[in-house]
Design an enzyme around this catalytic site. Structure first.
Site, PDB file in Angstrom:
ATOM      1  N   HIS A  82       0.843  -1.195   0.000  1.00 57.08           N
ATOM      2  CA  HIS A  82       0.000   0.000   0.000  1.00 57.08           C
ATOM      3  C   HIS A  82       0.871   1.234   0.000  1.00 57.08           C
ATOM      4  CE1 HIS A  82      -3.390   2.633   0.756  1.00 57.08           C
ATOM      5  NE2 HIS A  82      -2.626   3.269   1.612  1.00 57.08           N
ATOM      6  N   ASP A 161     -15.371   2.238   8.031  1.00 51.82           N
ATOM      7  CA  ASP A 161     -14.332   3.193   7.635  1.00 51.82           C
ATOM      8  C   ASP A 161     -14.874   4.227   6.665  1.00 51.82           C
ATOM      9  OD1 ASP A 161     -11.539   4.201   7.239  1.00 51.82           O
ATOM     10  OD2 ASP A 161     -11.947   3.505   5.220  1.00 51.82           O
ATOM     11  N   ARG A 168     -15.139  12.383   9.402  1.00 46.93           N
ATOM     12  CA  ARG A 168     -13.903  13.075   9.812  1.00 46.93           C
ATOM     13  C   ARG A 168     -13.567  14.190   8.836  1.00 46.93           C
ATOM     14  NH1 ARG A 168     -10.162   8.446   9.170  1.00 46.93           N
ATOM     15  NH2 ARG A 168      -8.517   9.976   9.526  1.00 46.93           N
ATOM     16  N   SER A 183      -7.601   3.273   9.597  1.00 46.48           N
ATOM     17  CA  SER A 183      -8.379   3.352   8.361  1.00 46.48           C
ATOM     18  C   SER A 183      -7.658   2.611   7.226  1.00 46.48           C
ATOM     19  CB  SER A 183      -8.577   4.842   8.012  1.00 46.48           C
ATOM     20  OG  SER A 183      -9.022   5.011   6.688  1.00 46.48           O
ATOM     21  N   LYS A 187      -8.591  -1.549   5.616  1.00 46.81           N
ATOM     22  CA  LYS A 187      -8.915  -1.850   4.216  1.00 46.81           C
ATOM     23  C   LYS A 187      -8.013  -2.958   3.651  1.00 46.81           C
ATOM     24  CE  LYS A 187      -8.954   2.665   3.388  1.00 46.81           C
ATOM     25  NZ  LYS A 187      -9.468   3.998   3.609  1.00 46.81           N
TER      26      LYS A 187
HETATM   27  N1  URA Z   1      -6.335   7.588   3.765  1.00 42.30           N
HETATM   28  C1  URA Z   1      -7.161   6.673   4.307  1.00 42.30           C
HETATM   29  O1  URA Z   1      -7.427   5.637   3.714  1.00 42.30           O
HETATM   30  N2  URA Z   1      -7.679   6.922   5.508  1.00 42.30           N
HETATM   31  C2  URA Z   1      -7.418   8.045   6.207  1.00 42.30           C
HETATM   32  O2  URA Z   1      -7.926   8.197   7.292  1.00 42.30           O
HETATM   33  C3  URA Z   1      -6.575   8.997   5.621  1.00 42.30           C
HETATM   34  C4  URA Z   1      -6.035   8.723   4.395  1.00 42.30           C
END
Ligand code: URA
Ligand code: CA
Length: 433
Positions: A82, A161, A168, A183, A187
């Site tokens: 990632h 999320d 947020r 977060s 994923k």
């Molecule tokens: N990218 C994400 O996937 N989550 C966040 O909270 C910030 C950036």
């Protein structure tokens, strides 16, 4: 359990229990806890932070909030990579075939991008016929056969999320390390990763602009991984200037092809070898990082990396002949050189501004509805530290618009020359395991 007590506990600096974290994540996912209470909690987390255990609990509660991809039918350790995002970041296109060529299974679920260029799928769609609309069973069997396949996002992954991030975003609580780290990690884990290699970018074109912040985020994510039994490591890499030379969809596919043939830009090649050797090592295909790196260099030199890319394109309907003849990729109608106005050394090339110029040419989407121009983008010829002569091209603009004066002005403003030479920025700042 009452949400108001959870908010009060966090406000007062207490540590939340696993049950409290599961309670609010579940309640928010099924709409039994309202936005205003969750936004009060995320703001309290912003100020009070979270312990390592709380952060791991939040990650797993978000994983459990929706579907989880089951990759158990794929043999071997599934390592995912990632990147926290940057400009001209062609690493995914290179790394997939590169590590697959040494036998690491890459089962990539990918998306379209809302950024300076498209996402991995958009880029790959510059290859005629290539598609990611394949059934799950086909995806699994392709990975078992060829070690590499890409599928579009499907299923209901980490709905908690999605809701939390949207909340947020409008309540000034994005910039919280435990919230960002959980977060991102949720994923990856929901997408079926056994092990995770993170490329945390730092600098003007990155989400995290300073080394200290990038390091804190990388450490938080690596600790989550360790606490939830997913081997995880992170590389902190430079994003003060764009990575490689190409910024654009077809242009980056061409750059990936060059890199897989061993003829790519030095920085992109080095970063891919670094990230790739950690992927190979975590997949248990090499006894050390050094051995892993030698294996990757070998598959570049003997042609098996580029052949893996060909096989992958063909298996998903793509015209593999672009590998031998990249002029078959979409080509822009016009090219314009951005000429240096004086002699000197390139000292600054502000990554996010250069990325915005590429986006305005059509390489990226400004909104979800925008249509991409796969041929559009920028090819850099100079990078920070390089000597430049007056009249020499700093970069070439690839455009389907005839008038690029505004783009040129924006580029000139964000590329600085000086009489005094500077060093190229350090590419890899740190490796965190
Ligand atoms: N990218 C994400 O996937 N989550 C966040 O909270 C910030 C950036
Ligand atoms: Ca690039």
């Amino acid at each position: 359990m009452r949400m108001v007590d959870i908010i009060e506990n966090k406000r007062n600096g207490k540590t939340l229990s696993t049950e409290e974290i599961q309670f609010f994540v579940q309640g928010y996912t099924n709409d039994t806890i309202p936005d205003y209470q969750v936004s009060a909690l995320t703001m309290a987390i912003y100020f009070r932070g979270m312990t390592e255990r709380e952060t791991a609990d939040l990650t797993m509660a978000m994983v459990k909030s929706g579907d989880e991809i089951d990759l158990s039918a794929i043999k071997g350790i599934k390592v995912d990579k990632h990147s926290t995002g940057g400009v001209g970041d062609t690493t995914t296109l290179v790394l997939g075939p590169l590590v697959a060529a040494v036998g690491v299974p890459v089962a990539k679920m990918s998306g379209r991008g809302l950024g300076h260029t498209g996402g991995t799928i958009d880029k790959l769609e510059s290859v005629e016929g290539f598609h990611v609309e394949i059934k799950n069973e086909e995806f699994i069997s392709l990975v078992n056969e060829n070690k590499l396949a890409v599928i579009g996002q499907s299923g209901n992954l980490t709905p908690a999320d999605k809701k939390l991030y949207a909340l947020r975003d409008v309540t000034a609580s994005v910039d919280s390390i435990p919230l960002i780290a959980s977060s991102i990690m949720s994923k990856k884990i929901a997408a079926g990763a056994d092990a995770i290699v993170l490329d945390v970018k730092t600098g003007a074109g990155a989400f995290m602009k300073t080394i200290d912040d990038s390091k804190a985020l990388a450490q938080a994510m690596v600790r989550i991984g360790h606490n939830v039994d997913r081997q995880t490591m992170a590389v902190i890499s430079d994003m003060s200037q764009p990575l490689g030379y190409a910024i654009g969809n077809a242009l980056e596919v061409k750059e990936a092809i060059d890199t897989l043939k061993g003829k790519g830009p030095e920085d992109l090649t080095e970063l891919c070898l670094t990230l790739g050797s950690h992927m190979v090592y975590l997949a248990n295909k090499a006894e050390s990082i050094e051995i892993a790196r030698a294996m990757l260099e070998k598959v570049i030199n003997d042609g098996s990396a580029i052949n893996t890319f060909k096989t992958f394109l063909r298996a998903q309907g793509g015209d593999e002949s672009v590998v031998d003849d990249p002029t078959k990729l979409p080509q822009a109608k016009y090219t314009f050189a951005l000429e240096a106005k004086e002699d000197g050394y390139l000292t600054e090339m502000v990554a996010d501004e250069i990325g915005t110029a590429a986006m305005l040419l059509g390489a990226g989407r400004a909104t979800k509805e925008s249509e991409l121009d796969l041929a559009a983008g920028l090819m850099l010829h100079k990078k920070i530290g390089d000597e430049v002569k007056k009249g020499e091209a700093l970069l070439t603009i690839h455009s389907n618009f005839e008038n690029v004066e505004e783009i040129k002005a924006r580029l000139y403003k964000n590329i600085k020359l000086s009489a005094k030479q500077v060093d190229a920025p350090l590419l890899i700042h740190e490796v965190i395991t």
